[in-house]
Motif scaffolding. Structure first.
Motif, PDB file in Angstrom:
ATOM      1  N   CYS A  61       0.540  -0.990   0.058  1.00  0.00           N
ATOM      2  CA  CYS A  61       0.632   0.042   0.227  1.00  0.00           C
ATOM      3  C   CYS A  61       0.700   1.475  -0.577  1.00  0.00           C
ATOM      4  O   CYS A  61       0.399   2.189  -0.009  1.00  0.00           O
ATOM      5  N   LEU A  79      -0.041   4.725  -2.175  1.00  0.00           N
ATOM      6  CA  LEU A  79      -0.879   5.472  -1.568  1.00  0.00           C
ATOM      7  C   LEU A  79      -0.437   6.342  -0.211  1.00  0.00           C
ATOM      8  O   LEU A  79      -1.425   7.578  -0.289  1.00  0.00           O
ATOM      9  N   LEU A  80       0.778   6.377   0.102  1.00  0.00           N
ATOM     10  CA  LEU A  80       1.944   7.490   1.037  1.00  0.00           C
ATOM     11  C   LEU A  80       2.447   8.008   0.195  1.00  0.00           C
ATOM     12  O   LEU A  80       2.928   8.557   1.185  1.00  0.00           O
ATOM     13  N   PRO A  85       1.416  12.008   4.105  1.00  0.00           N
ATOM     14  CA  PRO A  85       0.938  10.898   2.855  1.00  0.00           C
ATOM     15  C   PRO A  85       0.099  11.872   2.250  1.00  0.00           C
ATOM     16  O   PRO A  85      -0.646  12.603   2.200  1.00  0.00           O
ATOM     17  N   ASP A  86       0.493  11.490   0.560  1.00  0.00           N
ATOM     18  CA  ASP A  86      -0.473  12.480  -0.841  1.00  0.00           C
ATOM     19  C   ASP A  86      -1.564  11.891  -0.145  1.00  0.00           C
ATOM     20  O   ASP A  86      -2.493  10.608   0.068  1.00  0.00           O
ATOM     21  N   ALA A 116      -4.380  12.745   1.617  1.00  0.00           N
ATOM     22  CA  ALA A 116      -4.335  12.628   3.117  1.00  0.00           C
ATOM     23  C   ALA A 116      -5.818  12.562   4.179  1.00  0.00           C
ATOM     24  O   ALA A 116      -5.710  11.776   4.598  1.00  0.00           O
ATOM     25  N   ASP A 126      -7.912  10.997   1.709  1.00  0.00           N
ATOM     26  CA  ASP A 126      -8.421   9.976   0.802  1.00  0.00           C
ATOM     27  C   ASP A 126      -8.197   8.682   1.819  1.00  0.00           C
ATOM     28  O   ASP A 126      -7.693   9.155   3.159  1.00  0.00           O
ATOM     29  N   ALA A 174      -5.403   6.139   1.603  1.00  0.00           N
ATOM     30  CA  ALA A 174      -4.455   6.522   2.341  1.00  0.00           C
ATOM     31  C   ALA A 174      -4.803   6.916   3.991  1.00  0.00           C
ATOM     32  O   ALA A 174      -2.969   6.003   4.526  1.00  0.00           O
ATOM     33  N   ARG A 175      -5.568   7.106   4.644  1.00  0.00           N
ATOM     34  CA  ARG A 175      -5.593   6.994   6.245  1.00  0.00           C
ATOM     35  C   ARG A 175      -5.393   5.602   6.158  1.00  0.00           C
ATOM     36  O   ARG A 175      -5.013   5.085   7.030  1.00  0.00           O
ATOM     37  N   ALA A 215      -3.740   2.736   4.965  1.00  0.00           N
ATOM     38  CA  ALA A 215      -2.544   2.987   5.082  1.00  0.00           C
ATOM     39  C   ALA A 215      -2.263   3.055   6.010  1.00  0.00           C
ATOM     40  O   ALA A 215      -0.725   2.868   6.566  1.00  0.00           O
ATOM     41  N   ARG A 216      -1.468   4.918   6.268  1.00  0.00           N
ATOM     42  CA  ARG A 216      -0.725   5.055   7.301  1.00  0.00           C
ATOM     43  C   ARG A 216      -1.378   4.723   8.651  1.00  0.00           C
ATOM     44  O   ARG A 216      -0.567   4.695   9.082  1.00  0.00           O
ATOM     45  N   VAL A 265      -3.620   3.347  -8.920  1.00  0.00           N
ATOM     46  CA  VAL A 265      -3.880   4.580  -8.681  1.00  0.00           C
ATOM     47  C   VAL A 265      -3.193   5.657  -9.392  1.00  0.00           C
ATOM     48  O   VAL A 265      -4.286   7.169  -9.184  1.00  0.00           O
TER      49      VAL A 265
END
Length: 189
Positions: A26, A29-30, A66-67, A69, A71, A74-75, A77-78, A179
């Motif tokens: 993932c 996504l970050l 993260p790009d 953020a 989304d 992305a959250r 994955a973080r 993505v």
């Protein structure tokens, strides 16, 4: 054997690799370097402590952010990185590996064009329990990768880590393409 059963039976190294592999797939996504998690993989291979490498990865990501953020993917994955335990015992990493499995499948569901109009969690529990017939293609492929990572580590122990990393790199390439395609579609180009 279902994915849930494999996670329940895995040893500490297999669980840590399983969670790390989900996170690794993932990374697109970050908005970070593909090598961000390489020191964590190395610590699994040599059996060393991964606490310092984990904090370094969090620090790098925290500094960059993260790009996308806002989304949900992305959250999720973080959160996988943020929730990684510093201690690599089976009791510490089992809940994390299980949560990473669910989060990664949710991410793939969110990004799967064939899953439009369905809930991000719809069918995931059934898929993890072995009922994969109704899963969209991207989710089904991620489920297969998660299963393969646990299987290769159960069969080959530390010698299976290279194959687990290869599976993660393959999955990361797939997710990066998804993505990228999604970003092109959203920008209208």
């Amino acid at each position: 054997m279902s994915l849930v059963e494999r996670i329940a039976q895995a040893d500490a190294r297999g669980l840590a690799a399983s969670g790390l592999a989900c996170l690794d797939r993932c990374l697109p996504l970050l908005g970070t370097d593909d090598e961000l998690l390489r020191p964590l993989w190395a610590s699994l291979a040599d059996g060393s402590d991964w606490g310092a490498s984990l904090e370094k990865a969090r620090g790098i990501l925290g500094a960059e952010g993260p790009d996308g953020a806002d989304d949900e993917a992305a959250r999720l994955a973080r959160r996988m990185l943020d929730a990684a335990p510093a201690e690599r015992t089976a009791d510490a990493v089992r809940p994390w590996a299980d949560a990473c499995s669910v989060a990664s499948l949710r991410i793939h569901r969110l990004l799967d064009p064939a899953a439009d109009g369905t809930s991000a969690t719809e069918g995931l529990d059934a898929g993890r329990a072995g009922e994969t017939a109704d899963l969209p293609p991207l989710v089904a492929a991620e489920l297969r990768r998660q299963t393969a990572v646990l299987d290769v580590l159960a069969e080959h122990g530390p010698n299976g880590l290279r194959r687990a990393l290869d599976l993660s790199i393959e999955g990361r390439r797939v997710l990066r393409a998804v993505v990228s395609r999604r970003a092109r579609n959203e920008s209208g180009t």
